[in-house]
Design a protein around this motif. Sequence first.
Motif, PDB file in Angstrom:
ATOM      1  N   SER A 181      -2.910  -7.928  -7.325  1.00  0.00           N
ATOM      2  CA  SER A 181      -3.864  -9.001  -7.011  1.00  0.00           C
ATOM      3  C   SER A 181      -4.831  -8.569  -5.909  1.00  0.00           C
ATOM      4  O   SER A 181      -6.012  -8.918  -5.949  1.00  0.00           O
ATOM      5  N   ILE A 182      -4.364  -7.794  -4.954  1.00  0.00           N
ATOM      6  CA  ILE A 182      -5.245  -7.268  -3.896  1.00  0.00           C
ATOM      7  C   ILE A 182      -6.246  -6.287  -4.496  1.00  0.00           C
ATOM      8  O   ILE A 182      -7.444  -6.346  -4.218  1.00  0.00           O
ATOM      9  N   ILE A 213     -11.574  -3.764  -7.121  1.00  0.00           N
ATOM     10  CA  ILE A 213     -11.916  -2.755  -8.121  1.00  0.00           C
ATOM     11  C   ILE A 213     -11.923  -3.361  -9.512  1.00  0.00           C
ATOM     12  O   ILE A 213     -11.298  -4.376  -9.764  1.00  0.00           O
ATOM     13  N   ASP A 214     -12.653  -2.708 -10.386  1.00  0.00           N
ATOM     14  CA  ASP A 214     -12.864  -3.231 -11.731  1.00  0.00           C
ATOM     15  C   ASP A 214     -11.900  -2.586 -12.725  1.00  0.00           C
ATOM     16  O   ASP A 214     -12.292  -1.767 -13.544  1.00  0.00           O
ATOM     17  N   LYS A 215     -10.625  -2.959 -12.599  1.00  0.00           N
ATOM     18  CA  LYS A 215      -9.599  -2.513 -13.542  1.00  0.00           C
ATOM     19  C   LYS A 215      -8.760  -3.719 -13.922  1.00  0.00           C
ATOM     20  O   LYS A 215      -8.557  -4.624 -13.118  1.00  0.00           O
ATOM     21  N   SER A 216      -8.279  -3.704 -15.143  1.00  0.00           N
ATOM     22  CA  SER A 216      -7.480  -4.830 -15.613  1.00  0.00           C
ATOM     23  C   SER A 216      -6.087  -4.807 -14.976  1.00  0.00           C
ATOM     24  O   SER A 216      -5.641  -3.783 -14.453  1.00  0.00           O
ATOM     25  N   ILE A 217      -5.419  -5.936 -15.071  1.00  0.00           N
ATOM     26  CA  ILE A 217      -4.055  -6.038 -14.560  1.00  0.00           C
ATOM     27  C   ILE A 217      -3.160  -5.021 -15.249  1.00  0.00           C
ATOM     28  O   ILE A 217      -2.380  -4.328 -14.593  1.00  0.00           O
ATOM     29  N   SER A 218      -3.298  -4.907 -16.569  1.00  0.00           N
ATOM     30  CA  SER A 218      -2.447  -3.964 -17.313  1.00  0.00           C
ATOM     31  C   SER A 218      -2.741  -2.517 -16.919  1.00  0.00           C
ATOM     32  O   SER A 218      -1.818  -1.703 -16.821  1.00  0.00           O
ATOM     33  N   GLU A 219      -4.017  -2.186 -16.676  1.00  0.00           N
ATOM     34  CA  GLU A 219      -4.356  -0.830 -16.232  1.00  0.00           C
ATOM     35  C   GLU A 219      -3.709  -0.519 -14.884  1.00  0.00           C
ATOM     36  O   GLU A 219      -3.115   0.548 -14.696  1.00  0.00           O
ATOM     37  N   LEU A 220      -3.834  -1.455 -13.953  1.00  0.00           N
ATOM     38  CA  LEU A 220      -3.269  -1.253 -12.618  1.00  0.00           C
ATOM     39  C   LEU A 220      -1.752  -1.169 -12.662  1.00  0.00           C
ATOM     40  O   LEU A 220      -1.151  -0.320 -11.993  1.00  0.00           O
ATOM     41  N   LYS A 221      -1.142  -2.026 -13.459  1.00  0.00           N
ATOM     42  CA  LYS A 221       0.316  -2.010 -13.598  1.00  0.00           C
ATOM     43  C   LYS A 221       0.781  -0.663 -14.144  1.00  0.00           C
ATOM     44  O   LYS A 221       1.742  -0.072 -13.644  1.00  0.00           O
ATOM     45  N   GLU A 222       0.072  -0.157 -15.141  1.00  0.00           N
ATOM     46  CA  GLU A 222       0.423   1.133 -15.727  1.00  0.00           C
ATOM     47  C   GLU A 222       0.248   2.271 -14.721  1.00  0.00           C
ATOM     48  O   GLU A 222       1.091   3.166 -14.628  1.00  0.00           O
ATOM     49  N   LEU A 223      -0.836   2.239 -13.950  1.00  0.00           N
ATOM     50  CA  LEU A 223      -1.065   3.275 -12.935  1.00  0.00           C
ATOM     51  C   LEU A 223       0.058   3.282 -11.903  1.00  0.00           C
ATOM     52  O   LEU A 223       0.559   4.350 -11.527  1.00  0.00           O
ATOM     53  N   LEU A 279     -15.177   5.090   1.744  1.00  0.00           N
ATOM     54  CA  LEU A 279     -14.010   5.318   2.603  1.00  0.00           C
ATOM     55  C   LEU A 279     -13.653   4.070   3.409  1.00  0.00           C
ATOM     56  O   LEU A 279     -12.471   3.758   3.592  1.00  0.00           O
ATOM     57  N   LEU A 280     -14.658   3.353   3.857  1.00  0.00           N
ATOM     58  CA  LEU A 280     -14.394   2.108   4.585  1.00  0.00           C
ATOM     59  C   LEU A 280     -13.752   1.070   3.670  1.00  0.00           C
ATOM     60  O   LEU A 280     -12.836   0.346   4.084  1.00  0.00           O
ATOM     61  N   GLU A 281     -14.199   1.024   2.421  1.00  0.00           N
ATOM     62  CA  GLU A 281     -13.583   0.107   1.468  1.00  0.00           C
ATOM     63  C   GLU A 281     -12.132   0.513   1.194  1.00  0.00           C
ATOM     64  O   GLU A 281     -11.239  -0.330   1.131  1.00  0.00           O
ATOM     65  N   MET A 282     -11.903   1.812   1.065  1.00  0.00           N
ATOM     66  CA  MET A 282     -10.544   2.304   0.837  1.00  0.00           C
ATOM     67  C   MET A 282      -9.641   1.913   2.002  1.00  0.00           C
ATOM     68  O   MET A 282      -8.516   1.460   1.806  1.00  0.00           O
ATOM     69  N   LYS A 283     -10.140   2.062   3.203  1.00  0.00           N
ATOM     70  CA  LYS A 283      -9.361   1.725   4.400  1.00  0.00           C
ATOM     71  C   LYS A 283      -9.041   0.233   4.428  1.00  0.00           C
ATOM     72  O   LYS A 283      -7.917  -0.173   4.758  1.00  0.00           O
ATOM     73  N   GLU A 284     -10.003  -0.598   4.058  1.00  0.00           N
ATOM     74  CA  GLU A 284      -9.780  -2.044   4.013  1.00  0.00           C
ATOM     75  C   GLU A 284      -8.690  -2.397   2.995  1.00  0.00           C
ATOM     76  O   GLU A 284      -7.790  -3.183   3.286  1.00  0.00           O
ATOM     77  N   ILE A 285      -8.763  -1.796   1.812  1.00  0.00           N
ATOM     78  CA  ILE A 285      -7.756  -2.038   0.778  1.00  0.00           C
ATOM     79  C   ILE A 285      -6.395  -1.533   1.249  1.00  0.00           C
ATOM     80  O   ILE A 285      -5.375  -2.207   1.095  1.00  0.00           O
ATOM     81  N   ALA A 304      -0.244  -4.474   4.785  1.00  0.00           N
ATOM     82  CA  ALA A 304       0.082  -5.768   5.395  1.00  0.00           C
ATOM     83  C   ALA A 304       1.063  -6.578   4.555  1.00  0.00           C
ATOM     84  O   ALA A 304       1.817  -7.388   5.101  1.00  0.00           O
ATOM     85  N   VAL A 305       1.061  -6.354   3.234  1.00  0.00           N
ATOM     86  CA  VAL A 305       2.004  -7.085   2.370  1.00  0.00           C
ATOM     87  C   VAL A 305       3.203  -6.232   1.981  1.00  0.00           C
ATOM     88  O   VAL A 305       3.975  -6.597   1.104  1.00  0.00           O
ATOM     89  N   GLY A 306       3.355  -5.079   2.635  1.00  0.00           N
ATOM     90  CA  GLY A 306       4.557  -4.282   2.460  1.00  0.00           C
ATOM     91  C   GLY A 306       4.493  -3.132   1.476  1.00  0.00           C
ATOM     92  O   GLY A 306       5.523  -2.533   1.162  1.00  0.00           O
ATOM     93  N   ALA A 307       3.313  -2.800   0.987  1.00  0.00           N
ATOM     94  CA  ALA A 307       3.198  -1.693   0.033  1.00  0.00           C
ATOM     95  C   ALA A 307       3.442  -0.361   0.732  1.00  0.00           C
ATOM     96  O   ALA A 307       3.042  -0.162   1.881  1.00  0.00           O
ATOM     97  N   LYS A 308       4.093   0.535   0.018  1.00  0.00           N
ATOM     98  CA  LYS A 308       4.238   1.918   0.475  1.00  0.00           C
ATOM     99  C   LYS A 308       3.136   2.707  -0.216  1.00  0.00           C
ATOM    100  O   LYS A 308       3.161   2.917  -1.431  1.00  0.00           O
ATOM    101  N   VAL A 309       2.150   3.104   0.580  1.00  0.00           N
ATOM    102  CA  VAL A 309       0.931   3.708   0.063  1.00  0.00           C
ATOM    103  C   VAL A 309       0.862   5.166   0.488  1.00  0.00           C
ATOM    104  O   VAL A 309       1.212   5.510   1.622  1.00  0.00           O
ATOM    105  N   HIS A 310       0.404   5.999  -0.425  1.00  0.00           N
ATOM    106  CA  HIS A 310       0.203   7.430  -0.146  1.00  0.00           C
ATOM    107  C   HIS A 310      -1.247   7.757  -0.430  1.00  0.00           C
ATOM    108  O   HIS A 310      -1.793   7.355  -1.462  1.00  0.00           O
ATOM    109  N   ILE A 311      -1.872   8.488   0.502  1.00  0.00           N
ATOM    110  CA  ILE A 311      -3.264   8.879   0.286  1.00  0.00           C
ATOM    111  C   ILE A 311      -3.348  10.402   0.205  1.00  0.00           C
ATOM    112  O   ILE A 311      -2.539  11.121   0.799  1.00  0.00           O
ATOM    113  N   TYR A 312      -4.337  10.845  -0.553  1.00  0.00           N
ATOM    114  CA  TYR A 312      -4.479  12.263  -0.862  1.00  0.00           C
ATOM    115  C   TYR A 312      -5.934  12.693  -0.730  1.00  0.00           C
ATOM    116  O   TYR A 312      -6.840  11.942  -1.101  1.00  0.00           O
TER     117      TYR A 312
END
Length: 109
Positions: free
Chosen positions: A19-20, A25-35, A53-59, A65-73
């Motif tokens: 939902s965040i 970004i312009d991807k469907s729920i199913s696309e994001l779920k699959e990714l 990059l500023l948008e990436m940082k905001e996301i 903030a909601v507990g996601a474990k995020v990895h950046i490359y």
Amino acid sequence: MTKMNMRIEKDVNSLRYISILRKKIDKSISELKELINNNDFVLSYNLLNIDELLEMKEILNSLIAVGAKVHIYEDNREVSIEFLDNLIEAQLDTERYLEEVDEQMFNDD
């Protein structure tokens, strides 16, 4: 072109992360779920574009903030959030410096 990419570890809160992401970004729920399920990159931004990059940082901040474990490359090399922060700050410093130089050039005329 070098990219900054982001992966999100799959967990029970994946729908919250989707939902965040859908707000930005312009991807469907199913696309994001699959990714997320396939441990693929959910975001990919141009390393040299400060707005992206500023948008990436905001996301990234919203997801963390909601507990996601995020990895950046940087391309396929995992980097820290501090790396992204430093990259953003360096680009902002460069923009400020160039603006100062422009002002000095026009004021010297």
